[in-house]
Design a protein around this motif. Structure first.
Motif, PDB file in Angstrom:
ATOM      1  N   ASN A   1      -1.732 -17.795  33.755  1.00  0.00           N
ATOM      2  CA  ASN A   1      -0.941 -18.670  32.888  1.00  0.00           C
ATOM      3  C   ASN A   1      -1.776 -19.814  32.323  1.00  0.00           C
ATOM      4  N   GLU A   2      -2.884 -20.145  33.021  1.00  0.00           N
ATOM      5  CA  GLU A   2      -3.797 -21.185  32.521  1.00  0.00           C
ATOM      6  C   GLU A   2      -4.962 -20.568  31.726  1.00  0.00           C
ATOM      7  N   ARG A   3      -4.792 -19.244  31.381  1.00  0.00           N
ATOM      8  CA  ARG A   3      -5.774 -18.503  30.563  1.00  0.00           C
ATOM      9  C   ARG A   3      -7.095 -18.276  31.308  1.00  0.00           C
ATOM     10  N   LYS A   4      -7.067 -18.346  32.640  1.00  0.00           N
ATOM     11  CA  LYS A   4      -8.253 -18.036  33.437  1.00  0.00           C
ATOM     12  C   LYS A   4      -8.168 -16.560  33.826  1.00  0.00           C
ATOM     13  N   PHE A   5      -8.321 -15.714  32.839  1.00  0.00           N
ATOM     14  CA  PHE A   5      -8.061 -14.294  33.044  1.00  0.00           C
ATOM     15  C   PHE A   5      -9.067 -13.657  33.990  1.00  0.00           C
ATOM     16  N   ASP A   6     -10.351 -13.969  33.834  1.00  0.00           N
ATOM     17  CA  ASP A   6     -11.359 -13.358  34.707  1.00  0.00           C
ATOM     18  C   ASP A   6     -11.167 -13.790  36.158  1.00  0.00           C
ATOM     19  N   GLU A   7     -10.845 -15.116  36.363  1.00  0.00           N
ATOM     20  CA  GLU A   7     -10.612 -15.576  37.730  1.00  0.00           C
ATOM     21  C   GLU A   7      -9.412 -14.858  38.355  1.00  0.00           C
ATOM     22  N   ALA A   8      -8.370 -14.670  37.560  1.00  0.00           N
ATOM     23  CA  ALA A   8      -7.190 -13.979  38.068  1.00  0.00           C
ATOM     24  C   ALA A   8      -7.524 -12.547  38.455  1.00  0.00           C
ATOM     25  N   ILE A   9      -8.288 -11.857  37.579  1.00  0.00           N
ATOM     26  CA  ILE A   9      -8.657 -10.463  37.867  1.00  0.00           C
ATOM     27  C   ILE A   9      -9.489 -10.388  39.141  1.00  0.00           C
ATOM     28  N   ALA A  10     -10.437 -11.319  39.282  1.00  0.00           N
ATOM     29  CA  ALA A  10     -11.301 -11.320  40.463  1.00  0.00           C
ATOM     30  C   ALA A  10     -10.482 -11.503  41.740  1.00  0.00           C
ATOM     31  N   SER A  11      -9.521 -12.410  41.702  1.00  0.00           N
ATOM     32  CA  SER A  11      -8.678 -12.634  42.884  1.00  0.00           C
ATOM     33  C   SER A  11      -7.887 -11.382  43.231  1.00  0.00           C
ATOM     34  N   LEU A  12      -7.310 -10.748  42.209  1.00  0.00           N
ATOM     35  CA  LEU A  12      -6.465  -9.583  42.450  1.00  0.00           C
ATOM     36  C   LEU A  12      -7.262  -8.404  42.980  1.00  0.00           C
ATOM     37  N   GLN A  13      -8.522  -8.309  42.579  1.00  0.00           N
ATOM     38  CA  GLN A  13      -9.341  -7.185  43.031  1.00  0.00           C
ATOM     39  C   GLN A  13      -9.718  -7.287  44.514  1.00  0.00           C
ATOM     40  N   THR A  14      -9.476  -8.444  45.112  1.00  0.00           N
ATOM     41  CA  THR A  14      -9.761  -8.592  46.552  1.00  0.00           C
ATOM     42  C   THR A  14      -8.665  -7.987  47.420  1.00  0.00           C
ATOM     43  N   LEU A  15      -7.526  -7.652  46.819  1.00  0.00           N
ATOM     44  CA  LEU A  15      -6.403  -7.126  47.601  1.00  0.00           C
ATOM     45  C   LEU A  15      -6.676  -5.692  48.017  1.00  0.00           C
ATOM     46  N   ASP A  16      -6.373  -5.391  49.274  1.00  0.00           N
ATOM     47  CA  ASP A  16      -6.611  -4.061  49.824  1.00  0.00           C
ATOM     48  C   ASP A  16      -5.633  -3.055  49.213  1.00  0.00           C
ATOM     49  N   ALA A  17      -6.082  -1.830  49.091  1.00  0.00           N
ATOM     50  CA  ALA A  17      -5.248  -0.789  48.483  1.00  0.00           C
ATOM     51  C   ALA A  17      -4.012  -0.487  49.323  1.00  0.00           C
ATOM     52  N   SER A  18      -4.031  -0.795  50.624  1.00  0.00           N
ATOM     53  CA  SER A  18      -2.873  -0.539  51.493  1.00  0.00           C
ATOM     54  C   SER A  18      -1.835  -1.655  51.427  1.00  0.00           C
ATOM     55  N   SER A  19      -2.162  -2.726  50.748  1.00  0.00           N
ATOM     56  CA  SER A  19      -1.244  -3.857  50.675  1.00  0.00           C
ATOM     57  C   SER A  19      -0.030  -3.505  49.820  1.00  0.00           C
ATOM     58  N   ARG A  20       1.119  -4.033  50.186  1.00  0.00           N
ATOM     59  CA  ARG A  20       2.332  -3.831  49.397  1.00  0.00           C
ATOM     60  C   ARG A  20       2.248  -4.517  48.048  1.00  0.00           C
ATOM     61  N   VAL A  21       1.311  -5.417  47.922  1.00  0.00           N
ATOM     62  CA  VAL A  21       1.138  -6.137  46.657  1.00  0.00           C
ATOM     63  C   VAL A  21       0.197  -5.369  45.724  1.00  0.00           C
ATOM     64  N   HIS A  22      -0.440  -4.315  46.219  1.00  0.00           N
ATOM     65  CA  HIS A  22      -1.519  -3.665  45.460  1.00  0.00           C
ATOM     66  C   HIS A  22      -1.028  -3.114  44.122  1.00  0.00           C
TER      67      HIS A  22
END
Length: 708
Positions: free
Chosen positions: A656-677
């Motif tokens: 929402n603050e237009r930090k798209f790369d930072e957001a993508i980097a954070s999301l890529q840390t989530l494990d594939a088994s996570s319910r949030v994945h």
């Protein structure tokens, strides 16, 4: 099975009627016996009461006569309190003539006091000078003839002006305008005498001495003499008579084995801390049982004759006030067990009761037969009718009856239940049940009320239906729909309609529910868990899984009956309905199973582990809506899940603050088994799109959905 007609059973009822008439005759005989008992009981009680009343008069009237005589002697200068010998010469014969009087005393406003009282076989004089500081009291022990045995002096704190009898006589003097000759006698409340520790009462009267000084005279009365009389009085073999104070204290003990001697009575008074006992402190169940009754009678202030049951025994009791002029009333009580005077009457009544019991046993046999023929099946029919009226249409136990008409009625009712059960599968029964509860007929119209709407839809259903035969598809869907609708019902919801593979359900209508959002959210979470387990089982069995999306929204809707007078549909209309449908469709866009609007999340409460998914704009709404998903119940959410939720929501804030790369980097840390994945992958896609296609300068973080 053989059947009998109603008229046949009526013959049996006539037989029962004969028995009832016989029972009525026995009943009136019993009433006649009770009338005799009433008359005998009243006579016993009233005769004893009159006897006690005469004794009380004989006990207290001489005291009042002695007081008035003392005032007359004082006015005639026969007696002078300051002249010990003259006073003794008058009062010694008075004490000898009235054994209930334990002492005679006088006192004036200067604190001077004369007292003469019994002291064993002799008498004790006491002259006190309370108005003269430090002056000791003079004592003298005298024989019954007045001769002196010994004399001595010793200090004393006695002051007649502080005694209740003095204060009471003073009040009577004031009431008479200061004229001692016109003053009435004053009686104190019963009390424990200081010397003997026995119950007593004092009567006092003002009078003028030879010099014109006003004295207060008192006769102290020993109430143990009264107990000697009442304890010896037996109105019947087990009956009792007693005398009580206004506050329920015993001053005339009844005849009981526990307190049949003066020594036992005084010992009991001492055990109670030098207090006169109450009714419940004598250890007799009949007296303890009427303590509250006496309190009620005493408050009325009038004579009361009662029949009471105490520990299974009937007693006749009478309580009557006996006023003491100038003092509180005493109460005469008489208690007699009915068994003492109704032995023969009760024996006759027992014979009647045995005959009645035999008749009743015969009647009971007939009643049981009639119950089998009529009452039991009719009660079952009534219960079944009540369940059908409430649209509780589950099949109950089969109703059997030998009565032909009842048998036919049961069959007709079962046919009606089966027809309604079939019909109920086509309409929301909760609507009809609510109308029945309100006693209303269905009619066009509605009202705007807050509700929660749930939409479900099977993903890819068209493709699934093309690959299965109609019969297989119907069976497959039945295994899906039945548990889903059961969950909705168990959580307080009502299925509004089924649209192909979709379900629309509502909470808060037709039955009002202040926690409608919470119930809807519980249903969605439970349904999601069921769909996950059901689809995995289907895949294992080679059947297509039925993955489902759920959309929920809370808000005002127009709820009621819509359509035509001949055909109505109970449903909800409004923006909240459209929003829940849009959110169900948006679950595919955002990679989750459940999406709910903000109002639904707030009202559902903290029972769930929430995650903010995004802020969306949907077709038909101009105002964007924050959307959330419950990833589990709050109780089941572990630290790892909460950490994943925090990671996702931080990435959403970065986007929402237009930090798209930072957001993508954070999301890529989530494990594939996570319910949030799955949600994270969809958000990465949206971030990449925004990064490659930067939004306008006034973009506020809303993701607009361009399809339904």
């Amino acid at each position: 099975m053989a059947r009998i007609r109603i008229r046949t059973s009526l013959v049996s009822m006539l037989m029962a009627l004969i028995l009832l008439l016989a029972a009525a005759i026995l009943y009136f005989n019993y009433r006649a016996g009770n009338a005799i008992a009433e008359d005998l009981g009243s006579r016993y009680l009233e005769r004893t009461r009159d006897f006690v009343e005469k004794e009380l008069d004989g006990f207290f009237l001489p005291v009042m006569t002695g007081l008035r005589s003392g005032r007359t002697w004082a006015r005639g200068h026969v007696v002078d309190p300051s002249d010990l010998e003259r006073s003794n010469a008058v009062y010694l014969p008075v004490l000898a003539a009235m054994p209930q009087v334990t002492s005679i005393a006088t006192g004036n406003s200067d604190g001077f006091s004369y007292r003469l009282g019994a002291d064993g076989e002799n008498y004790l004089n006491r002259i006190t000078y309370a108005g003269v500081a430090g002056k000791p009291a003079d004592y003298s022990v005298r024989r019954p003839d007045g001769s002196l045995v010994r004399a001595y002096s010793k200090p004393t704190k006695f002051d007649p002006r502080e005694r209740p009898w003095y204060a009471g006589a003073r009040e009577q003097l004031d009431a008479a305008g200061g004229k001692a000759a016109a003053a009435e006698i004053f009686w104190t409340d019963p009390f424990i005498l200081n010397t003997s520790k026995a119950p007593g009462i004092a009567a006092s009267l003002p009078y003028e001495g030879p010099g014109g000084d006003v004295y207060m005279m008192t006769f102290n009365v020993m109430l143990t003499k009264l107990s000697d009389f009442t304890a010896s009085l037996r109105p019947s073999p087990h009956g009792m008579a007693m005398v009580l104070t206004e506050d329920g204290r015993i001053v005339g003990f009844p005849a009981t084995d526990a307190y049949d001697t003066p020594e036992k009575r005084l010992a009991h008074i001492k055990e109670l801390g030098n207090k006169m006992p109450r009714l419940d402190e004598l250890g007799h169940p009949a007296l303890a049982g009427v303590k509250e009754l006496f309190t009620q009678i005493q408050a009325s202030g009038s004579t009361c004759l009662r029949r009471v049951e105490i520990d299974g025994e009937s007693w006749r009791m009478i309580f009557e006030p006996h006023p003491l002029p100038g003092g509180p009333p005493l109460w005469i009580g008489v208690a007699v067990p009915e068994a003492d005077f109704l032995g023969q009457v009760r024996a006759q009544q027992r014979n009647i009761m045995w005959i009645s019991a035999l008749a009743l046993l015969i009647a009971l046999g007939l009643a049981m037969l009639l119950a089998r023929l009529y009452a039991i099946p009719m009660r079952q029919l009534v219960a079944q009718s009540e369940r059908i009226t409430s649209l509780e249409l589950a099949k109950g136990p089969e109703i059997e009856s030998h009565v032909l008409e009842t048998h036919r009625l049961a069959k007709a009712q079962e046919n009606m239940r089966a027809a309604l059960e079939s019909f109920s599968k086509y309409i929301p029964t909760a609507v009809v049940q609510e109308l029945l509860r309100r006693g209303e007929a269905a009619q066009i119209g509605g009202a705007s009320i807050p509700i929660t709407i749930l939409f479900t839809d099977i993903r890819g259903f068209t493709s699934i239906s093309e690959k299965m035969s109609p019969a297989d598809l119907s069976s497959h869907l039945s295994g899906y729909f039945e548990p889903i609708m059961t969950i909705i019902s168990e959580e307080g919801g009502s299925v509004d309609k089924m649209i192909g593979d979709a379900i629309m359900a509502m909470w808060g209508a037709p039955v009002d529910d202040p926690h409608h959002a919470r119930g809807a959210m519980r249903a969605a979470v439970r349904a999601e868990a069921f769909v996950r387990e059901f689809s995995e089982r289907c895949e294992a069995e080679g059947l297509p899984p039925l993955w489902t999306g759920f959309g929920l929204a809370t808000g005002p809707a127009y709820v009621g009956n819509f359509g035509a007078p001949s055909r109505l549909n109970f449903t909800a209309l409004g923006d909240v309905v459209n929003l829940s449908a849009r959110l169900e469709g948006a679950t595919k866009v955002f990679g989750c199973t459940i999406l709910c609007a903000n109002d639904a999340r707030v009202q559902a409460g903290e029972e769930f582990a929430w995650m903010r998914v995004d802020r969306v704009g949907v077709i038909g709404k101009s105002k964007p809506e924050p959307i959330f998903t419950p990833l589990s119940t709050a109780e089941d959410a572990d630290d790892a899940l909460r950490a994943d939720i925090a990671t996702y929501e931080r990435a959403l804030a970065d986007r929402n603050e237009r930090k798209f790369d930072e957001a993508i980097a954070s999301l890529q840390t989530l494990d594939a088994s996570s319910r949030v994945h799955g949600l994270a992958l969809k958000l990465i896609t949206r971030c990449e799109h925004l990064r490659d296609n930067p939004p306008a300068a006034d973009w506020d973080g809303t993701w607009w959905l361009d399809s339904k």
